[in-house]
Write an enzyme that holds these catalytic residues in place. Structure first.
Site, PDB file in Angstrom:
ATOM      1  N   GLU A 134       0.842  -1.198   0.000  1.00  0.00           N
ATOM      2  CA  GLU A 134       0.000   0.000   0.000  1.00  0.00           C
ATOM      3  C   GLU A 134       0.872   1.240   0.000  1.00  0.00           C
ATOM      4  O   GLU A 134       2.041   1.184   0.370  1.00  0.00           O
ATOM      5  CB  GLU A 134      -0.867   0.027   1.272  1.00  0.00           C
ATOM      6  CG  GLU A 134      -1.890  -1.068   1.325  1.00  0.00           C
ATOM      7  CD  GLU A 134      -2.466  -1.235   2.728  1.00  0.00           C
ATOM      8  OE1 GLU A 134      -2.565  -0.220   3.458  1.00  0.00           O
ATOM      9  OE2 GLU A 134      -2.785  -2.371   3.094  1.00  0.00           O
ATOM     10  N   LYS A 154       2.047   4.756   1.560  1.00  0.00           N
ATOM     11  CA  LYS A 154       2.084   5.295   2.915  1.00  0.00           C
ATOM     12  C   LYS A 154       1.717   6.773   2.833  1.00  0.00           C
ATOM     13  O   LYS A 154       2.538   7.628   2.506  1.00  0.00           O
ATOM     14  CB  LYS A 154       3.467   5.122   3.538  1.00  0.00           C
ATOM     15  CG  LYS A 154       3.524   5.459   5.010  1.00  0.00           C
ATOM     16  CD  LYS A 154       4.845   5.003   5.622  1.00  0.00           C
ATOM     17  CE  LYS A 154       4.863   5.142   7.135  1.00  0.00           C
ATOM     18  NZ  LYS A 154       4.726   6.511   7.609  1.00  0.00           N
ATOM     19  N   ASP A 183       0.884  10.479   3.705  1.00  0.00           N
ATOM     20  CA  ASP A 183       1.563  11.335   4.663  1.00  0.00           C
ATOM     21  C   ASP A 183       0.584  12.350   5.250  1.00  0.00           C
ATOM     22  O   ASP A 183       0.326  13.399   4.676  1.00  0.00           O
ATOM     23  CB  ASP A 183       2.716  12.056   3.954  1.00  0.00           C
ATOM     24  CG  ASP A 183       3.776  12.510   4.928  1.00  0.00           C
ATOM     25  OD1 ASP A 183       3.690  12.130   6.115  1.00  0.00           O
ATOM     26  OD2 ASP A 183       4.683  13.240   4.517  1.00  0.00           O
ATOM     27  N   TYR A 236      -7.074   2.233   5.535  1.00  0.00           N
ATOM     28  CA  TYR A 236      -6.165   1.125   5.268  1.00  0.00           C
ATOM     29  C   TYR A 236      -6.273  -0.065   6.202  1.00  0.00           C
ATOM     30  O   TYR A 236      -5.614  -1.072   5.986  1.00  0.00           O
ATOM     31  CB  TYR A 236      -4.721   1.609   5.222  1.00  0.00           C
ATOM     32  CG  TYR A 236      -4.287   2.405   6.445  1.00  0.00           C
ATOM     33  CD1 TYR A 236      -4.021   3.759   6.345  1.00  0.00           C
ATOM     34  CD2 TYR A 236      -4.136   1.783   7.679  1.00  0.00           C
ATOM     35  CE1 TYR A 236      -3.627   4.491   7.453  1.00  0.00           C
ATOM     36  CE2 TYR A 236      -3.749   2.506   8.780  1.00  0.00           C
ATOM     37  CZ  TYR A 236      -3.497   3.857   8.672  1.00  0.00           C
ATOM     38  OH  TYR A 236      -3.117   4.568   9.760  1.00  0.00           O
ATOM     39  N   LYS A 248      10.556   3.668   3.575  1.00  0.00           N
ATOM     40  CA  LYS A 248      10.513   5.130   3.446  1.00  0.00           C
ATOM     41  C   LYS A 248      11.320   5.583   2.243  1.00  0.00           C
ATOM     42  O   LYS A 248      12.478   5.198   2.091  1.00  0.00           O
ATOM     43  CB  LYS A 248      11.118   5.769   4.706  1.00  0.00           C
ATOM     44  CG  LYS A 248      10.244   5.602   5.938  1.00  0.00           C
ATOM     45  CD  LYS A 248       9.442   6.859   6.192  1.00  0.00           C
ATOM     46  CE  LYS A 248       8.646   6.736   7.452  1.00  0.00           C
ATOM     47  NZ  LYS A 248       8.850   7.707   8.453  1.00  0.00           N
ATOM     48  N   CYS A 294      17.661  47.956   4.104  1.00  0.00           N
ATOM     49  CA  CYS A 294      16.683  47.461   3.140  1.00  0.00           C
ATOM     50  C   CYS A 294      17.284  47.488   1.734  1.00  0.00           C
ATOM     51  O   CYS A 294      17.809  48.521   1.311  1.00  0.00           O
ATOM     52  CB  CYS A 294      15.423  48.308   3.199  1.00  0.00           C
ATOM     53  SG  CYS A 294      14.226  47.879   1.937  1.00  0.00           S
ATOM     54  N   CYS A 319      15.247  50.348  -0.279  1.00  0.00           N
ATOM     55  CA  CYS A 319      15.178  51.778   0.054  1.00  0.00           C
ATOM     56  C   CYS A 319      16.291  52.214   0.994  1.00  0.00           C
ATOM     57  O   CYS A 319      16.340  53.367   1.403  1.00  0.00           O
ATOM     58  CB  CYS A 319      13.819  52.105   0.670  1.00  0.00           C
ATOM     59  SG  CYS A 319      13.642  51.461   2.345  1.00  0.00           S
ATOM     60  N   CYS A 360      11.658  46.138   7.231  1.00  0.00           N
ATOM     61  CA  CYS A 360      12.007  47.497   6.798  1.00  0.00           C
ATOM     62  C   CYS A 360      10.932  48.412   7.343  1.00  0.00           C
ATOM     63  O   CYS A 360       9.766  48.280   6.998  1.00  0.00           O
ATOM     64  CB  CYS A 360      12.047  47.582   5.272  1.00  0.00           C
ATOM     65  SG  CYS A 360      12.114  49.300   4.717  1.00  0.00           S
ATOM     66  N   CYS A 411       9.250  52.865   1.056  1.00  0.00           N
ATOM     67  CA  CYS A 411       9.909  51.672   0.538  1.00  0.00           C
ATOM     68  C   CYS A 411       9.080  51.129  -0.631  1.00  0.00           C
ATOM     69  O   CYS A 411       7.942  50.695  -0.436  1.00  0.00           O
ATOM     70  CB  CYS A 411      10.023  50.649   1.660  1.00  0.00           C
ATOM     71  SG  CYS A 411      10.902  49.162   1.184  1.00  0.00           S
TER      72      CYS A 411
HETATM   73  P1  AMP Z   1       5.157   6.017  11.691  1.00  0.00           P
HETATM   74  O1  AMP Z   1       4.339   7.229  12.070  1.00  0.00           O
HETATM   75  O2  AMP Z   1       6.357   6.338  10.880  1.00  0.00           O
HETATM   76  O3  AMP Z   1       5.380   5.086  12.842  1.00  0.00           O
HETATM   77  O4  AMP Z   1       4.253   5.219  10.664  1.00  0.00           O
HETATM   78  C1  AMP Z   1       3.038   4.670  11.049  1.00  0.00           C
HETATM   79  C2  AMP Z   1       1.950   5.493  10.486  1.00  0.00           C
HETATM   80  O5  AMP Z   1       1.888   5.422   9.083  1.00  0.00           O
HETATM   81  C3  AMP Z   1       0.618   4.985  10.910  1.00  0.00           C
HETATM   82  O6  AMP Z   1       0.255   5.439  12.174  1.00  0.00           O
HETATM   83  C4  AMP Z   1      -0.276   5.567   9.861  1.00  0.00           C
HETATM   84  O7  AMP Z   1      -0.737   6.814  10.307  1.00  0.00           O
HETATM   85  C5  AMP Z   1       0.610   5.833   8.674  1.00  0.00           C
HETATM   86  N1  AMP Z   1       0.191   5.161   7.435  1.00  0.00           N
HETATM   87  C6  AMP Z   1       0.046   5.769   6.254  1.00  0.00           C
HETATM   88  N2  AMP Z   1      -0.353   4.920   5.313  1.00  0.00           N
HETATM   89  C7  AMP Z   1      -0.506   3.715   5.891  1.00  0.00           C
HETATM   90  C8  AMP Z   1      -0.917   2.444   5.419  1.00  0.00           C
HETATM   91  N3  AMP Z   1      -1.238   2.232   4.118  1.00  0.00           N
HETATM   92  N4  AMP Z   1      -0.956   1.435   6.311  1.00  0.00           N
HETATM   93  C9  AMP Z   1      -0.605   1.638   7.612  1.00  0.00           C
HETATM   94  N5  AMP Z   1      -0.208   2.825   8.113  1.00  0.00           N
HETATM   95  C10 AMP Z   1      -0.146   3.857   7.267  1.00  0.00           C
HETATM   96 ZN    ZN Z   2      12.680  49.338   2.492  1.00  0.00          ZN
END
Ligand code: AMP
Ligand code: ZN
Length: 664
Positions: free
Chosen positions: A110, A112, A114, A221, A308, A402, A405, A420, A426
């Site tokens: 899957e 990951k 962010d 997920y 990662k 600045c 100016c 400034c 300015c």
């Molecule tokens: P970490 O925060 O680095 O420990 O990574 C774990 C976190 O990755 C989990 O708590 C999730 O919030 C996140 N995460 C994002 N995508 C997934 C996924 N497909 N499966 C499991 N965790 C995920």
């Molecule tokens: Zn200025």
């Protein structure tokens, strides 16, 4: 069809359209039609409060204020994930787990996502609570906020278990993030750093209506629960999809660690084409039976591994450090780089943030630097390649004056940035303020653009926005690329801006922290600039939602002699500096201190007009009857339950005619 059925039918319809739009990405009606239906439902729910449902599609707009978020213990602990950074790490992991389970191992790969992790609990198909990960054992309950996210189903479809938890990531797609920042830029507010922090910061906002405005999404997920009748991770994903959750289709079931590596390699490149950011891939043993055999370490499952991605990094030469001056005078140092390819784009510049940052990393002109595009959209400099530094290099001296100016810069106690202080002389500040004044959301002056403003200032034709109103066709005609027609348009555009209502004028003035919404609030309260100009900090802070920071900034603005002069000039030219007479004429305080509930159909006014009349006369409108209600204005076809409730509590019930005589 009785009313209850009518309400339920509308709710079902809206849920389906919501699903089509946000999950399937395949709407079957227009936004306009959707809004009409939603309004219809809102009206019915308002009229028949006895059919209230906390999971109705109308609840997504938010409006709940949470002062303190309750701590909740998770039914199933939320573990972290072990990380790997190389092919070898993944192969080692496979060797380890193969010793612990029998049989063939399949993997679910899957993305990951962010963002911020979230645990959702569903019972009888309804969302009952949403809790942040917290420390894994317990987190904060943020249900009201999560309900506003359109990809979180409030009511499930199909054949779902009685009760279960489902986990996902709350993310902010890149496009939505950039849009939010555009708006901040327009209001001269500090920009959000990256989508992840902005997403996780959103979860703990106190006003859920604020959360509703943010284009957040929830990607799921993992399902947790007892007797779920699911035997693999991949099956779980499919089921979740059937129940109405958003589960990205990129997940893949594979038969070997080699295929896992292919998935990783593919997404390391392809991730740049996703609508949201990912920071890696998560590999999970597919069989839940095998997962159980493998179990957990103290902090993470043994059956899963995160891979990662390295934030992409390149090295290049920093040619020159330049300094930008913003509309408020804030200085931002910028690294001008030898152009280089990074994460699919050519990078020429990177932000250096402020003087401390330059000193901390000891960044110098001529250095070879490492540039990274991580969570941040604007690339940043990570470090200097000291091995490549030439012998005659010298530390960077941050500018004292600045660049535009030559005024000596100041740095306020506790602030990272230099400013400034030459507010009136300015050029980027002077030009920036006028550009803001004419911008679309402010005075919206047709025929005048940002570049022309810069030219007009350079030519000495204008110095502040009040000067605009004295410009003549003859004066602007000689400017570059001006013709008779465009010069006339410009002057006419400025003339028409005298009709722009006060609230937008106030926003246009460019007072720090006074964005569109704040301007509206101030205008509603103070009604004219004369009233606003004499307001004290305390006075301002007593206005709904005006805090100290805004109050101080307003007072500071009006204490500057130059600004008062400009305001006087605007006034003399006929710019709107108070609520227009007819608007004001209709406004009284006759209903002050009274709260009204409006119900039913009226003869001489629409329901919306009636509510406006209440507010214009100083009253408050509420949607439900309580002990705080002063009057129930009863129209035709008012629901009997509202009447009963009002009678029970002892709320005065009045007719349309009674109401109109109240404000006569
Ligand atoms: P970490 O925060 O680095 O420990 O990574 C774990 C976190 O990755 C989990 O708590 C999730 O919030 C996140 N995460 C994002 N995508 C997934 C996924 N497909 N499966 C499991 N965790 C995920
Ligand atoms: Zn200025």
């Amino acid at each position: 069809m009785n009313t209850q059925q009518q309400i339920e039918t509308l709710r079902d319809e809206l849920r389906q359209h919501n699903y089509n739009y946000y999950i399937l990405d395949n709407p079957t009606i227009s936004d306009y039609e959707f809004d009409i239906k939603l309004k219809e439902l809102q009206a019915l729910e308002e009229k028949y409060p006895e059919f209230f449902d906390a999971n109705s599609p109308t609840q997504r707009v938010g409006g709940t204020i949470t002062k303190n978020f309750n701590t909740v213990v998770h039914d199933f602990r939320m573990y972290s994930l072990d990380n790997s950074y190389s092919k070898e790490d993944l192969l080692d992991w496979e060797t380890r787990i193969k010793k612990m389970v029998d049989g063939v191992i399949q993997y679910t790969c899957e993305l990951k996502y962010d963002g911020a992790s979230m645990n959702l609990t569903y019972q009888k198909g309804k969302l009952v609570r949403a809790v942040t990960r917290g420390d894994g054992v317990q987190g904060d309950e943020v249900t009201a906020n999560i309900k506003t996210i359109n990809t979180v189903p409030l009511q499930l479809k199909g054949n779902y278990p009685e009760r279960f938890d489902i986990r996902g990531e709350i993310i902010l797609p890149i496009e939505g993030f950039l849009k939010m920042n555009e708006e901040r830029m327009a209001n001269d507010e500090e920009l959000y750093r990256n989508p992840r922090n902005t997403a996780s910061g959103s979860l703990k906002l106190q006003d859920s209506a604020e959360v509703a405005k943010r284009p957040l999404e929830c990607l799921l997920y993992s399902i947790k629960g007892n007797n779920l009748n699911i035997s693999t991770q991949f099956e779980g994903l499919q089921k979740a999809r059937e129940w109405g959750f958003k589960v990205p289709k990129e997940a893949k079931l594979v038969n070997s660690i080699e295929e896992v590596l292919e998935f990783v390699e593919y997404w390391d490149i392809e991730r740049h084409n996703l609508p949201y950011e990912i920071d890696g891939v998560v590999v999970k043993v597919n069989s839940l039976y095998q997962q159980e055999e493998l179990g957990y370490t103290a902090k993470a499952p043994r059956w899963a591994m995160a891979y990662k991605f390295k934030a992409e990094q390149v090295s290049t030469v920093l040619n020159k450090i330049t300094y930008q001056v913003g509309r408020t005078g804030a200085i931002t140092p910028v690294a001008n780089l030898e152009p280089v390819q990074l994460a699919g784009t050519t990078v020429k510049r990177a932000s250096l943030h402020n003087a401390d940052q330059i000193e901390k990393l000891d960044i110098r002109e001529g250095d070879t630097v490492f540039v990274e595009k991580g969570g941040e959209i604007i690339p940043k400099i990570i470090s200097v390649d000291l091995s490549k530094r030439s012998d005659n290099s010298a530390p960077t001296n941050y500018i004292d004056d600045c660049p535009e100016c030559k005024t000596e810069l100041i740095r306020l106690e506790g602030e990272a940035k230099h400013y400034c202080p030459n507010y009136n002389g300015c050029p980027p500040q002077v030009i920036g303020r006028i550009q803001h004044y004419i911008s679309r959301k402010a005075m919206d002056i047709e025929g005048l653009g940002g570049e022309t403003v810069a030219l007009l200032v350079k030519e000495g034709l204008i110095n502040d926005y009040s000067d605009l109103y004295e410009l003549t066709v003859a004066q602007v005609l000689p400017l570059e690329r001006m013709a008779q027609k465009s010069a006339e348009n410009l002057v006419n555009g400025i003339e028409s801006s005298k009709q722009i209502p006060f609230e937008r004028v106030l926003f246009a003035l460019g007072i720090r922290y006074v964005g569109e919404t704040v301007a509206k609030k101030l205008v509603k309260h103070y009604k004219s600039i004369d009233n606003l100009m004499v307001a004290t900090i305390l006075d301002l802070m007593s206005v709904d939602e005006i805090g100290e920071r805004i109050a101080e900034s307003v007072v500071e603005f009006f204490s500057a002699e130059e600004n008062l002069k400009i305001i006087q000039r605007l006034k003399s030219f006929g710019v709107q500096l108070e609520i227009s007479a007819d608007k004001l004429a209709n406004q009284t305080e006759k209903l002050k201190g009274n709260t009204f509930v409006v119900s039913g159909v009226f003869e001489s006014v629409s329901r919306t007009e009636l509510k406006k009349l209440i507010e214009d006369n100083g009253g408050k409108v509420s949607s439900s009857i309580s002990s705080k209600t002063s009057y129930l204005v009863a129209g035709d076809k008012m629901g009997p339950s509202k009447r009963t409730k009002a009678e029970n509590i002892g709320v005065t019930i009045i007719s349309e005619a009674d109401f109109l005589s109240l404000i006569k």
